[in-house]
Design a protein around this motif. Sequence first.
Motif, PDB file in Angstrom:
ATOM      1  N   ARG A  28      55.275  52.140  20.757  1.00 49.87           N
ATOM      2  CA  ARG A  28      56.695  51.815  20.547  1.00 49.87           C
ATOM      3  C   ARG A  28      57.542  52.852  21.255  1.00 49.87           C
ATOM      4  N   GLY A  29      58.604  52.359  21.866  1.00 53.80           N
ATOM      5  CA  GLY A  29      59.487  53.260  22.595  1.00 53.80           C
ATOM      6  C   GLY A  29      59.023  53.531  24.019  1.00 53.80           C
ATOM      7  N   GLU A  30      57.864  52.986  24.369  1.00 54.52           N
ATOM      8  CA  GLU A  30      57.308  53.273  25.689  1.00 54.52           C
ATOM      9  C   GLU A  30      57.559  52.103  26.645  1.00 54.52           C
ATOM     10  N   ILE A  31      57.832  52.400  27.906  1.00 49.67           N
ATOM     11  CA  ILE A  31      58.007  51.350  28.914  1.00 49.67           C
ATOM     12  C   ILE A  31      56.836  51.467  29.888  1.00 49.67           C
ATOM     13  N   VAL A  32      55.994  50.440  29.930  1.00 51.02           N
ATOM     14  CA  VAL A  32      54.779  50.503  30.734  1.00 51.02           C
ATOM     15  C   VAL A  32      54.810  49.392  31.776  1.00 51.02           C
ATOM     16  N   GLY A  33      54.385  49.698  32.991  1.00 47.02           N
ATOM     17  CA  GLY A  33      54.324  48.682  34.036  1.00 47.02           C
ATOM     18  C   GLY A  33      52.930  48.084  34.113  1.00 47.02           C
ATOM     19  N   LEU A  34      52.836  46.806  34.510  1.00 51.03           N
ATOM     20  CA  LEU A  34      51.535  46.173  34.729  1.00 51.03           C
ATOM     21  C   LEU A  34      51.570  45.554  36.122  1.00 51.03           C
ATOM     22  N   VAL A  35      50.672  46.013  36.977  1.00 53.11           N
ATOM     23  CA  VAL A  35      50.636  45.463  38.335  1.00 53.11           C
ATOM     24  C   VAL A  35      49.242  44.912  38.623  1.00 53.11           C
ATOM     25  N   GLY A  36      49.112  44.258  39.755  1.00 54.85           N
ATOM     26  CA  GLY A  36      47.835  43.672  40.146  1.00 54.85           C
ATOM     27  C   GLY A  36      48.092  42.542  41.102  1.00 54.85           C
ATOM     28  N   PRO A  37      47.075  42.194  41.904  1.00 59.82           N
ATOM     29  CA  PRO A  37      47.273  41.128  42.879  1.00 59.82           C
ATOM     30  C   PRO A  37      47.579  39.789  42.213  1.00 59.82           C
ATOM     31  N   SER A  38      48.185  38.903  42.941  1.00 62.26           N
ATOM     32  CA  SER A  38      48.513  37.579  42.422  1.00 62.26           C
ATOM     33  C   SER A  38      47.232  36.867  41.983  1.00 62.26           C
ATOM     34  N   GLY A  39      47.283  36.253  40.804  1.00 60.66           N
ATOM     35  CA  GLY A  39      46.117  35.539  40.302  1.00 60.66           C
ATOM     36  C   GLY A  39      45.140  36.429  39.562  1.00 60.66           C
ATOM     37  N   ALA A  40      45.472  37.708  39.396  1.00 54.16           N
ATOM     38  CA  ALA A  40      44.549  38.626  38.718  1.00 54.16           C
ATOM     39  C   ALA A  40      44.580  38.438  37.198  1.00 54.16           C
ATOM     40  N   GLY A  41      45.583  37.738  36.696  1.00 57.49           N
ATOM     41  CA  GLY A  41      45.636  37.470  35.260  1.00 57.49           C
ATOM     42  C   GLY A  41      46.679  38.263  34.501  1.00 57.49           C
ATOM     43  N   LYS A  42      47.716  38.716  35.162  1.00 54.84           N
ATOM     44  CA  LYS A  42      48.751  39.491  34.483  1.00 54.84           C
ATOM     45  C   LYS A  42      49.508  38.611  33.485  1.00 54.84           C
ATOM     46  N   THR A  43      49.921  37.433  33.947  1.00 55.09           N
ATOM     47  CA  THR A  43      50.631  36.527  33.057  1.00 55.09           C
ATOM     48  C   THR A  43      49.743  36.156  31.870  1.00 55.09           C
ATOM     49  N   THR A  44      48.466  35.901  32.182  1.00 51.84           N
ATOM     50  CA  THR A  44      47.525  35.534  31.130  1.00 51.84           C
ATOM     51  C   THR A  44      47.409  36.646  30.088  1.00 51.84           C
ATOM     52  N   LEU A  45      47.309  37.873  30.536  1.00 46.82           N
ATOM     53  CA  LEU A  45      47.211  39.001  29.605  1.00 46.82           C
ATOM     54  C   LEU A  45      48.487  39.096  28.761  1.00 46.82           C
ATOM     55  N   GLY A  46      49.635  38.877  29.394  1.00 46.52           N
ATOM     56  CA  GLY A  46      50.904  38.890  28.675  1.00 46.52           C
ATOM     57  C   GLY A  46      50.928  37.826  27.587  1.00 46.52           C
ATOM     58  N   LYS A  47      50.382  36.649  27.899  1.00 48.46           N
ATOM     59  CA  LYS A  47      50.356  35.561  26.909  1.00 48.46           C
ATOM     60  C   LYS A  47      49.435  35.903  25.750  1.00 48.46           C
TER      61      LYS A  47
END
Lengths: 200, 274
Positions: A28-47
Amino acid sequence: MQLEAIDIGFGYKKNSWIFRHVHMSVSRGEIVGLVGPSGAGKTTLGKILSGYEKPSEGLVRLNGSPLPSKGYHPVQLVFQHPEKAVNPKWRMKEILHEGWNPDDELLERLGIEKDWLRRWPNELSGGELQRFCVARALGPSTQFLIADEMTTMLDSITQAQIWQVVLDMAQKRNMGILVISHEAHLLNRICSRIIDISQV
Amino acid sequence: MISINKRQKTVVISTITTVILLAILVIGLLISNDRIVTNLDSRNLPPSLSHPFGTDWLGRDMLIRTLKGMSMSIGVGLIAAASSVMIAVSLGIMAATLGRVVDGIISWLVDLFLSVPHLVMLILISFVLGGGMKGVVIGLALTHWPSLTRVIRAEVMQLQCAEYVQTSRRLGKSQWFIAVKHTLPHLVPQFLVGLFLLFPHAILHEAAITFLGMGLSPHQPAIGIILSESMRYLSTGMWWLALFPGLCLLLVVRAFDLLGEVLRSFVDPYRANE
Ligand SMILES: Nc1ncnc2c1ncn2[C@@H]1O[C@H](COP(=O)(O)OP(=O)(O)OP(=O)(O)O)[C@@H](O)[C@H]1O
Ligand SMILES: [Mg+2]
Protein backbone atom coordinates in the motif's frame (compact mmCIF):
# COMPACT_ATOMS: atom_id res chain seq x y z
CA MET A 1 -0.63 -4.51 3.95
CA GLN A 2 0.11 -5.71 0.46
CA LEU A 3 -1.18 -7.37 -2.68
CA GLU A 4 0.82 -10.50 -3.47
CA ALA A 5 0.92 -12.92 -6.38
CA ILE A 6 2.41 -16.20 -5.18
CA ASP A 7 3.70 -18.67 -7.77
CA ILE A 8 0.93 -17.74 -10.22
CA GLY A 9 0.46 -19.56 -13.50
CA PHE A 10 -2.22 -18.96 -16.10
CA GLY A 11 -3.41 -20.37 -19.42
CA TYR A 12 -6.66 -19.65 -21.23
CA LYS A 13 -6.55 -23.29 -22.38
CA LYS A 14 -5.25 -26.35 -20.56
CA ASN A 15 -1.52 -26.98 -21.00
CA SER A 16 -0.88 -23.76 -22.89
CA TRP A 17 0.67 -21.47 -20.31
CA ILE A 18 0.91 -17.75 -20.87
CA PHE A 19 3.15 -17.49 -17.80
CA ARG A 20 4.09 -19.67 -14.81
CA HIS A 21 5.80 -19.17 -11.44
CA VAL A 22 5.12 -15.45 -11.25
CA HIS A 23 5.94 -13.92 -7.88
CA MET A 24 5.34 -10.26 -7.23
CA SER A 25 3.87 -7.90 -4.72
CA VAL A 26 2.72 -4.30 -4.37
CA SER A 27 2.52 -2.64 -0.97
CA ARG A 28 0.00 0.00 0.00
CA GLY A 29 1.22 3.44 -0.87
CA GLU A 30 3.61 2.02 -3.44
CA ILE A 31 3.56 2.77 -7.18
CA VAL A 32 4.98 -0.14 -9.18
CA GLY A 33 5.46 -0.43 -12.94
CA LEU A 34 4.84 -3.62 -14.94
CA VAL A 35 6.49 -3.94 -18.32
CA GLY A 36 7.02 -6.72 -20.84
CA PRO A 37 6.67 -7.43 -24.54
CA SER A 38 3.24 -7.37 -26.14
CA GLY A 39 1.38 -10.62 -25.54
CA ALA A 40 3.49 -11.52 -22.51
CA GLY A 41 0.40 -11.53 -20.29
CA LYS A 42 0.48 -8.18 -18.49
CA THR A 43 -3.22 -7.55 -18.96
CA THR A 44 -3.92 -11.13 -17.94
CA LEU A 45 -1.92 -10.74 -14.74
CA GLY A 46 -3.77 -7.50 -14.01
CA LYS A 47 -7.10 -9.31 -14.42
CA ILE A 48 -5.97 -12.03 -12.05
CA LEU A 49 -4.87 -9.54 -9.40
CA SER A 50 -8.21 -7.73 -9.59
CA GLY A 51 -10.32 -10.86 -9.51
CA TYR A 52 -11.49 -10.89 -13.15
CA GLU A 53 -9.73 -14.21 -13.81
CA LYS A 54 -8.85 -17.07 -11.49
CA PRO A 55 -5.22 -18.18 -11.68
CA SER A 56 -4.74 -21.72 -13.03
CA GLU A 57 -2.16 -22.29 -10.31
CA GLY A 58 -0.81 -20.35 -7.38
CA LEU A 59 -2.75 -17.78 -5.37
CA VAL A 60 -3.34 -14.09 -4.91
CA ARG A 61 -3.35 -12.70 -1.38
CA LEU A 62 -4.53 -9.33 -0.17
CA ASN A 63 -3.24 -8.37 3.28
CA GLY A 64 -2.57 -12.06 3.85
CA SER A 65 -5.99 -13.43 2.95
CA PRO A 66 -7.56 -14.55 -0.35
CA LEU A 67 -9.33 -12.01 -2.58
CA PRO A 68 -13.00 -11.54 -1.69
CA SER A 69 -15.46 -13.02 -4.17
CA LYS A 70 -18.39 -10.80 -3.22
CA GLY A 71 -18.97 -7.12 -2.61
CA TYR A 72 -16.89 -4.14 -3.68
CA HIS A 73 -13.52 -5.45 -4.82
CA PRO A 74 -10.62 -3.72 -3.05
CA VAL A 75 -8.43 -4.16 -6.14
CA GLN A 76 -9.88 -2.17 -9.04
CA LEU A 77 -8.79 -2.45 -12.66
CA VAL A 78 -8.98 0.32 -15.24
CA PHE A 79 -9.06 -1.23 -18.69
CA GLN A 80 -7.07 -0.27 -21.73
CA HIS A 81 -10.20 0.27 -23.86
CA PRO A 82 -12.85 2.36 -22.08
CA GLU A 83 -15.42 1.83 -24.86
CA LYS A 84 -15.80 -1.78 -23.76
CA ALA A 85 -15.83 -0.97 -20.06
CA VAL A 86 -19.05 1.07 -20.11
CA ASN A 87 -22.57 -0.08 -20.86
CA PRO A 88 -23.55 1.59 -24.17
CA LYS A 89 -27.17 1.77 -23.06
CA TRP A 90 -26.46 3.76 -19.88
CA ARG A 91 -26.02 7.49 -19.57
CA MET A 92 -22.63 8.67 -18.29
CA LYS A 93 -24.13 9.75 -14.97
CA GLU A 94 -25.32 6.21 -14.22
CA ILE A 95 -22.00 4.76 -15.30
CA LEU A 96 -20.08 7.16 -13.06
CA HIS A 97 -22.26 6.42 -10.04
CA GLU A 98 -22.36 2.65 -10.36
CA GLY A 99 -19.88 2.04 -7.56
CA TRP A 100 -19.83 5.27 -5.55
CA ASN A 101 -20.61 8.99 -5.89
CA PRO A 102 -17.45 10.90 -6.75
CA ASP A 103 -17.52 14.49 -5.49
CA ASP A 104 -17.52 17.50 -7.79
CA GLU A 105 -13.95 18.35 -6.94
CA LEU A 106 -12.67 15.03 -8.22
CA LEU A 107 -14.70 15.34 -11.42
CA GLU A 108 -13.40 18.82 -12.00
CA ARG A 109 -9.80 17.80 -11.44
CA LEU A 110 -10.24 14.90 -13.87
CA GLY A 111 -11.59 17.36 -16.43
CA ILE A 112 -15.05 15.79 -16.53
CA GLU A 113 -17.51 18.45 -17.67
CA LYS A 114 -20.97 18.60 -16.07
CA ASP A 115 -22.58 18.49 -19.48
CA TRP A 116 -21.02 15.09 -20.28
CA LEU A 117 -23.02 13.41 -17.51
CA ARG A 118 -26.19 13.59 -19.56
CA ARG A 119 -24.63 12.03 -22.66
CA TRP A 120 -24.48 8.46 -23.93
CA PRO A 121 -21.08 6.74 -24.13
CA ASN A 122 -21.00 6.91 -27.94
CA GLU A 123 -21.13 10.69 -27.66
CA LEU A 124 -17.77 10.94 -25.91
CA SER A 125 -14.22 10.37 -27.12
CA GLY A 126 -12.11 7.51 -25.81
CA GLY A 127 -10.04 9.84 -23.66
CA GLU A 128 -13.15 11.47 -22.19
CA LEU A 129 -14.66 8.07 -21.43
CA GLN A 130 -11.48 6.91 -19.74
CA ARG A 131 -11.73 9.75 -17.20
CA PHE A 132 -15.09 8.33 -16.14
CA CYS A 133 -13.57 4.86 -15.79
CA VAL A 134 -10.79 6.30 -13.62
CA ALA A 135 -13.25 8.16 -11.40
CA ARG A 136 -15.43 5.06 -11.13
CA ALA A 137 -12.50 2.94 -9.96
CA LEU A 138 -11.37 5.36 -7.24
CA GLY A 139 -14.09 4.49 -4.71
CA PRO A 140 -13.33 4.89 -0.97
CA SER A 141 -12.87 1.12 -0.57
CA THR A 142 -10.29 0.82 -3.33
CA GLN A 143 -6.98 -0.26 -1.76
CA PHE A 144 -5.14 -1.08 -4.96
CA LEU A 145 -5.51 0.20 -8.50
CA ILE A 146 -4.33 -1.67 -11.59
CA ALA A 147 -3.89 0.83 -14.42
CA ASP A 148 -3.65 -1.16 -17.66
CA GLU A 149 -2.41 1.29 -20.34
CA MET A 150 -4.77 3.68 -18.62
CA THR A 151 -3.61 6.86 -20.33
CA THR A 152 -2.14 5.48 -23.54
CA MET A 153 -4.71 7.15 -25.78
CA LEU A 154 -4.39 10.58 -24.17
CA ASP A 155 -2.20 13.51 -25.14
CA SER A 156 0.67 14.20 -22.78
CA ILE A 157 -0.93 17.17 -21.03
CA THR A 158 -4.14 15.29 -20.22
CA GLN A 159 -2.08 12.27 -19.28
CA ALA A 160 -0.13 14.32 -16.76
CA GLN A 161 -3.34 15.89 -15.43
CA ILE A 162 -4.98 12.53 -14.79
CA TRP A 163 -1.92 10.93 -13.24
CA GLN A 164 -1.58 13.93 -10.93
CA VAL A 165 -5.10 13.34 -9.63
CA VAL A 166 -4.61 9.59 -9.25
CA LEU A 167 -1.25 9.94 -7.50
CA ASP A 168 -2.64 12.55 -5.09
CA MET A 169 -5.50 10.28 -4.24
CA ALA A 170 -3.19 7.30 -3.81
CA GLN A 171 -1.12 9.28 -1.35
CA LYS A 172 -4.13 10.56 0.57
CA ARG A 173 -5.70 7.12 0.84
CA ASN A 174 -2.47 5.14 1.06
CA MET A 175 -3.44 3.22 -2.10
CA GLY A 176 -1.06 0.95 -4.03
CA ILE A 177 -0.91 1.21 -7.82
CA LEU A 178 0.34 -1.21 -10.47
CA VAL A 179 1.04 0.69 -13.67
CA ILE A 180 1.04 -1.44 -16.82
CA SER A 181 2.58 0.55 -19.64
CA HIS A 182 4.99 0.57 -22.56
CA GLU A 183 5.91 4.21 -21.94
CA ALA A 184 9.30 4.23 -20.24
CA HIS A 185 9.29 7.94 -19.40
CA LEU A 186 5.92 7.67 -17.62
CA LEU A 187 7.08 4.68 -15.59
CA ASN A 188 10.38 6.31 -14.70
CA ARG A 189 8.64 9.43 -13.56
CA ILE A 190 5.97 7.92 -11.27
CA CYS A 191 7.10 4.42 -10.21
CA SER A 192 9.35 3.57 -7.31
CA ARG A 193 10.28 0.27 -8.99
CA ILE A 194 9.58 -1.53 -12.25
CA ILE A 195 8.87 -5.25 -12.71
CA ASP A 196 9.48 -7.03 -16.02
CA ILE A 197 6.94 -9.80 -16.42
CA SER A 198 9.35 -11.96 -18.40
CA GLN A 199 11.84 -11.91 -15.52
CA VAL A 200 9.71 -12.85 -12.52
CA MET B 1 -29.35 8.11 -47.97
CA ILE B 2 -30.28 4.48 -48.48
CA SER B 3 -30.48 3.87 -44.77
CA ILE B 4 -32.77 6.86 -44.26
CA ASN B 5 -35.11 5.58 -46.94
CA LYS B 6 -35.03 2.13 -45.43
CA ARG B 7 -35.89 3.55 -42.05
CA GLN B 8 -38.77 5.57 -43.45
CA LYS B 9 -40.07 2.53 -45.30
CA THR B 10 -39.83 0.54 -42.10
CA VAL B 11 -41.81 3.11 -40.18
CA VAL B 12 -44.50 3.30 -42.88
CA ILE B 13 -44.88 -0.47 -43.16
CA SER B 14 -45.05 -1.02 -39.43
CA THR B 15 -47.52 1.83 -38.93
CA ILE B 16 -49.86 0.54 -41.63
CA THR B 17 -49.80 -3.06 -40.43
CA THR B 18 -50.22 -2.03 -36.80
CA VAL B 19 -53.23 0.13 -37.69
CA ILE B 20 -54.83 -2.72 -39.66
CA LEU B 21 -54.29 -5.21 -36.86
CA LEU B 22 -55.52 -2.83 -34.17
CA ALA B 23 -58.55 -1.99 -36.31
CA ILE B 24 -59.47 -5.67 -36.63
CA LEU B 25 -58.96 -6.20 -32.91
CA VAL B 26 -61.04 -3.17 -31.90
CA ILE B 27 -63.84 -3.68 -34.44
CA GLY B 28 -64.08 -7.31 -33.39
CA LEU B 29 -64.34 -6.31 -29.75
CA LEU B 30 -66.90 -3.60 -30.45
CA ILE B 31 -69.25 -5.80 -32.46
CA SER B 32 -71.60 -7.34 -29.97
CA ASN B 33 -72.54 -10.98 -30.24
CA ASP B 34 -76.11 -9.95 -31.11
CA ARG B 35 -74.93 -9.00 -34.57
CA ILE B 36 -74.22 -12.64 -35.30
CA VAL B 37 -77.87 -13.56 -35.23
CA THR B 38 -79.46 -16.34 -37.14
CA ASN B 39 -81.46 -14.94 -39.99
CA LEU B 40 -83.17 -17.71 -41.83
CA ASP B 41 -84.40 -15.39 -44.62
CA SER B 42 -80.92 -14.75 -45.86
CA ARG B 43 -79.33 -18.19 -45.70
CA ASN B 44 -76.46 -19.33 -47.92
CA LEU B 45 -76.12 -16.05 -49.81
CA PRO B 46 -72.99 -15.66 -51.94
CA PRO B 47 -70.94 -12.48 -51.46
CA SER B 48 -72.85 -9.31 -52.34
CA LEU B 49 -72.75 -5.65 -51.44
CA SER B 50 -74.86 -6.05 -48.33
CA HIS B 51 -72.94 -9.17 -47.27
CA PRO B 52 -69.40 -8.81 -48.69
CA PHE B 53 -68.30 -12.19 -47.31
CA GLY B 54 -71.68 -13.86 -47.93
CA THR B 55 -73.82 -15.57 -45.32
CA ASP B 56 -73.76 -19.09 -43.86
CA TRP B 57 -76.33 -21.85 -43.53
CA LEU B 58 -77.99 -20.03 -40.62
CA GLY B 59 -78.03 -16.70 -42.44
CA ARG B 60 -75.26 -15.17 -40.29
CA ASP B 61 -73.13 -12.47 -41.90
CA MET B 62 -69.69 -13.97 -42.59
CA LEU B 63 -67.85 -10.62 -42.52
CA ILE B 64 -68.94 -9.99 -38.96
CA ARG B 65 -68.21 -13.57 -37.91
CA THR B 66 -64.75 -13.33 -39.49
CA LEU B 67 -63.92 -10.02 -37.80
CA LYS B 68 -65.10 -11.35 -34.48
CA GLY B 69 -63.11 -14.55 -34.97
CA MET B 70 -59.97 -12.73 -36.03
CA SER B 71 -60.05 -10.36 -33.07
CA MET B 72 -60.44 -13.33 -30.76
CA SER B 73 -57.51 -15.07 -32.43
CA ILE B 74 -55.34 -11.94 -32.23
CA GLY B 75 -56.15 -11.67 -28.52
CA VAL B 76 -55.36 -15.32 -27.85
CA GLY B 77 -52.22 -15.12 -29.99
CA LEU B 78 -50.95 -12.00 -28.22
CA ILE B 79 -51.49 -13.40 -24.73
CA ALA B 80 -49.87 -16.69 -25.70
CA ALA B 81 -46.92 -15.09 -27.49
CA ALA B 82 -46.34 -12.65 -24.62
CA SER B 83 -46.34 -15.50 -22.07
CA SER B 84 -43.99 -17.52 -24.25
CA VAL B 85 -41.58 -14.61 -24.52
CA MET B 86 -41.63 -14.14 -20.73
CA ILE B 87 -40.86 -17.82 -20.22
CA ALA B 88 -38.06 -17.64 -22.78
CA VAL B 89 -36.51 -14.53 -21.21
CA SER B 90 -36.62 -15.96 -17.67
CA LEU B 91 -35.28 -19.37 -18.67
CA GLY B 92 -32.67 -17.87 -20.99
CA ILE B 93 -31.31 -15.59 -18.25
CA MET B 94 -31.41 -18.40 -15.69
CA ALA B 95 -29.58 -20.81 -18.00
CA ALA B 96 -26.84 -18.29 -18.65
CA THR B 97 -26.32 -17.07 -15.09
CA LEU B 98 -27.19 -19.78 -12.57
CA GLY B 99 -24.41 -22.24 -13.34
CA ARG B 100 -23.90 -25.52 -15.11
CA VAL B 101 -26.61 -27.61 -13.45
CA VAL B 102 -29.42 -25.15 -14.17
CA ASP B 103 -28.06 -24.62 -17.68
CA GLY B 104 -28.03 -28.38 -18.26
CA ILE B 105 -31.60 -28.81 -17.09
CA ILE B 106 -32.89 -25.93 -19.19
CA SER B 107 -31.00 -27.05 -22.30
CA TRP B 108 -32.45 -30.52 -21.83
CA LEU B 109 -35.96 -29.06 -21.58
CA VAL B 110 -35.38 -27.00 -24.70
CA ASP B 111 -34.21 -30.06 -26.63
CA LEU B 112 -37.14 -32.07 -25.33
CA PHE B 113 -39.70 -29.49 -26.39
CA LEU B 114 -38.02 -28.99 -29.76
CA SER B 115 -37.94 -32.71 -30.50
CA VAL B 116 -41.73 -33.06 -30.30
CA PRO B 117 -43.74 -31.33 -33.04
CA HIS B 118 -45.48 -28.20 -31.72
CA LEU B 119 -48.92 -29.31 -32.70
CA VAL B 120 -48.65 -32.68 -30.94
CA MET B 121 -47.35 -31.06 -27.76
CA LEU B 122 -50.01 -28.38 -27.98
CA ILE B 123 -52.81 -30.94 -28.36
CA LEU B 124 -51.46 -32.95 -25.42
CA ILE B 125 -51.20 -29.96 -23.10
CA SER B 126 -54.51 -28.51 -24.17
CA PHE B 127 -56.17 -31.92 -23.72
CA VAL B 128 -54.70 -32.40 -20.25
CA LEU B 129 -55.97 -28.95 -19.23
CA GLY B 130 -59.45 -29.77 -20.47
CA GLY B 131 -59.35 -27.81 -23.72
CA GLY B 132 -61.18 -24.52 -24.11
CA MET B 133 -59.67 -21.05 -24.03
CA LYS B 134 -57.51 -21.77 -20.96
CA GLY B 135 -56.10 -24.97 -22.44
CA VAL B 136 -55.25 -23.32 -25.73
CA VAL B 137 -53.57 -20.26 -24.23
CA ILE B 138 -51.50 -22.26 -21.74
CA GLY B 139 -50.70 -24.84 -24.39
CA LEU B 140 -49.53 -22.16 -26.81
CA ALA B 141 -47.49 -20.41 -24.13
CA LEU B 142 -45.81 -23.64 -23.09
CA THR B 143 -44.89 -24.76 -26.60
CA HIS B 144 -43.45 -21.66 -28.18
CA TRP B 145 -40.60 -20.67 -25.86
CA PRO B 146 -37.76 -23.09 -26.69
CA SER B 147 -36.05 -21.57 -29.72
CA LEU B 148 -36.22 -18.04 -28.30
CA THR B 149 -34.79 -19.35 -25.02
CA ARG B 150 -31.74 -20.54 -26.93
CA VAL B 151 -31.24 -17.16 -28.58
CA ILE B 152 -31.59 -15.32 -25.28
CA ARG B 153 -29.28 -17.72 -23.43
CA ALA B 154 -26.55 -17.15 -26.03
CA GLU B 155 -27.06 -13.40 -25.88
CA VAL B 156 -26.89 -13.28 -22.09
CA MET B 157 -23.80 -15.51 -22.01
CA GLN B 158 -22.03 -13.12 -24.33
CA LEU B 159 -23.13 -10.20 -22.21
CA GLN B 160 -21.81 -11.85 -19.03
CA CYS B 161 -18.34 -11.69 -20.56
CA ALA B 162 -18.62 -8.01 -21.41
CA GLU B 163 -16.10 -5.92 -19.50
CA TYR B 164 -18.71 -3.56 -18.13
CA VAL B 165 -20.73 -6.44 -16.69
CA GLN B 166 -17.66 -7.94 -15.06
CA THR B 167 -16.71 -4.52 -13.74
CA SER B 168 -20.19 -4.14 -12.31
CA ARG B 169 -19.62 -7.27 -10.25
CA ARG B 170 -16.26 -5.92 -8.96
CA LEU B 171 -18.07 -2.74 -7.99
CA GLY B 172 -20.07 -4.91 -5.64
CA LYS B 173 -23.26 -5.18 -7.65
CA SER B 174 -25.45 -8.26 -7.19
CA GLN B 175 -26.46 -10.79 -9.84
CA TRP B 176 -29.97 -9.40 -9.57
CA PHE B 177 -28.82 -5.82 -10.20
CA ILE B 178 -26.83 -7.02 -13.22
CA ALA B 179 -29.75 -9.00 -14.61
CA VAL B 180 -32.16 -6.09 -14.26
CA LYS B 181 -29.94 -3.12 -15.13
CA HIS B 182 -27.40 -4.54 -17.56
CA THR B 183 -28.95 -7.63 -19.11
CA LEU B 184 -32.66 -6.91 -19.50
CA PRO B 185 -32.30 -3.61 -21.41
CA HIS B 186 -30.11 -5.42 -23.92
CA LEU B 187 -32.81 -8.04 -24.39
CA VAL B 188 -35.59 -5.60 -25.28
CA PRO B 189 -34.99 -6.06 -29.04
CA GLN B 190 -35.06 -9.85 -28.68
CA PHE B 191 -38.14 -9.46 -26.56
CA LEU B 192 -40.05 -7.44 -29.18
CA VAL B 193 -38.85 -9.37 -32.20
CA GLY B 194 -39.61 -12.64 -30.41
CA LEU B 195 -43.10 -11.43 -29.61
CA PHE B 196 -43.88 -10.53 -33.18
CA LEU B 197 -42.30 -13.64 -34.68
CA LEU B 198 -44.02 -15.96 -32.21
CA PHE B 199 -47.41 -14.43 -32.74
CA PRO B 200 -48.09 -15.86 -36.22
CA HIS B 201 -47.11 -19.32 -34.97
CA ALA B 202 -49.40 -19.04 -32.02
CA ILE B 203 -52.34 -17.83 -34.07
CA LEU B 204 -51.94 -20.51 -36.74
CA HIS B 205 -51.59 -23.26 -34.16
CA GLU B 206 -54.60 -21.96 -32.30
CA ALA B 207 -56.62 -22.08 -35.52
CA ALA B 208 -55.23 -25.52 -36.30
CA ILE B 209 -56.16 -27.24 -33.05
CA THR B 210 -59.49 -25.45 -32.93
CA PHE B 211 -60.07 -26.66 -36.48
CA LEU B 212 -59.25 -30.19 -35.35
CA GLY B 213 -61.87 -29.82 -32.64
CA MET B 214 -59.44 -29.84 -29.72
CA GLY B 215 -59.14 -26.14 -29.06
CA LEU B 216 -61.66 -23.41 -28.38
CA SER B 217 -65.25 -24.46 -27.86
CA PRO B 218 -67.61 -24.40 -30.88
CA HIS B 219 -69.68 -21.66 -29.22
CA GLN B 220 -66.85 -19.19 -29.44
CA PRO B 221 -66.59 -17.22 -32.68
CA ALA B 222 -63.02 -18.34 -33.37
CA ILE B 223 -61.55 -18.45 -36.84
CA GLY B 224 -60.67 -22.14 -36.43
CA ILE B 225 -64.30 -22.92 -35.63
CA ILE B 226 -65.51 -20.98 -38.66
CA LEU B 227 -63.08 -22.81 -40.91
CA SER B 228 -63.90 -26.28 -39.62
CA GLU B 229 -67.65 -25.68 -39.84
CA SER B 230 -67.28 -24.27 -43.32
CA MET B 231 -65.44 -27.37 -44.48
CA ARG B 232 -68.61 -29.37 -44.12
CA TYR B 233 -70.42 -27.03 -46.48
CA LEU B 234 -67.62 -26.70 -48.98
CA SER B 235 -68.79 -29.68 -51.04
CA THR B 236 -72.19 -28.02 -51.50
CA GLY B 237 -70.49 -25.24 -53.44
CA MET B 238 -70.45 -22.57 -50.70
CA TRP B 239 -66.84 -21.60 -51.36
CA TRP B 240 -67.10 -18.20 -49.69
CA LEU B 241 -67.56 -19.69 -46.24
CA ALA B 242 -63.95 -20.84 -46.05
CA LEU B 243 -62.23 -18.59 -48.58
CA PHE B 244 -62.67 -15.17 -46.94
CA PRO B 245 -62.00 -16.19 -43.34
CA GLY B 246 -59.01 -18.21 -44.56
CA LEU B 247 -57.63 -15.25 -46.50
CA CYS B 248 -58.09 -12.99 -43.49
CA LEU B 249 -56.16 -15.40 -41.31
CA LEU B 250 -53.32 -15.47 -43.83
CA LEU B 251 -53.35 -11.70 -44.10
CA VAL B 252 -53.13 -11.14 -40.36
CA VAL B 253 -50.43 -13.76 -39.94
CA ARG B 254 -48.44 -12.27 -42.79
CA ALA B 255 -48.85 -8.79 -41.34
CA PHE B 256 -47.37 -9.88 -38.02
CA ASP B 257 -44.59 -11.74 -39.77
CA LEU B 258 -43.75 -8.59 -41.68
CA LEU B 259 -43.86 -6.51 -38.51
CA GLY B 260 -41.49 -8.94 -36.81
CA GLU B 261 -39.02 -8.86 -39.70
CA VAL B 262 -39.18 -5.09 -39.93
CA LEU B 263 -38.59 -4.73 -36.19
CA ARG B 264 -35.67 -7.11 -36.34
CA SER B 265 -33.86 -5.01 -38.92
CA PHE B 266 -34.91 -1.82 -37.16
CA VAL B 267 -33.62 -2.64 -33.72
CA ASP B 268 -29.91 -2.34 -34.30
CA PRO B 269 -28.22 -2.36 -30.90
CA TYR B 270 -25.48 0.00 -32.02
CA ARG B 271 -27.89 2.65 -33.18
CA ALA B 272 -30.39 2.35 -30.37
CA ASN B 273 -29.38 5.67 -28.84
CA GLU B 274 -29.04 7.83 -31.91
N1 LIG C 1 -9.74 -14.22 -23.71
C1 LIG C 1 -8.63 -14.81 -24.20
N2 LIG C 1 -8.70 -16.08 -24.67
C2 LIG C 1 -7.59 -16.69 -25.14
N3 LIG C 1 -6.38 -16.13 -25.20
C3 LIG C 1 -6.24 -14.88 -24.75
C4 LIG C 1 -7.37 -14.15 -24.22
N4 LIG C 1 -6.93 -12.92 -23.84
C5 LIG C 1 -5.61 -12.88 -24.12
N5 LIG C 1 -5.18 -14.06 -24.66
C6 LIG C 1 -3.81 -14.37 -25.03
O1 LIG C 1 -3.02 -14.30 -23.87
C7 LIG C 1 -1.75 -13.73 -24.14
C8 LIG C 1 -1.47 -12.58 -23.19
O2 LIG C 1 -2.37 -11.54 -23.45
P1 LIG C 1 -2.36 -10.18 -22.66
O3 LIG C 1 -3.50 -9.37 -23.13
O4 LIG C 1 -2.32 -10.47 -21.20
O5 LIG C 1 -0.98 -9.54 -23.15
P2 LIG C 1 -0.34 -8.14 -22.78
O6 LIG C 1 0.97 -8.42 -22.14
O7 LIG C 1 -1.30 -7.31 -22.02
O8 LIG C 1 -0.09 -7.51 -24.22
P3 LIG C 1 -0.17 -5.95 -24.68
O9 LIG C 1 1.10 -5.30 -24.21
O10 LIG C 1 -0.25 -6.03 -26.16
O11 LIG C 1 -1.39 -5.36 -24.06
C9 LIG C 1 -1.78 -13.32 -25.60
O12 LIG C 1 -1.02 -14.28 -26.33
C10 LIG C 1 -3.23 -13.37 -26.00
O13 LIG C 1 -3.34 -13.84 -27.32
MG1 LIG D 1 -2.48 -5.59 -22.45
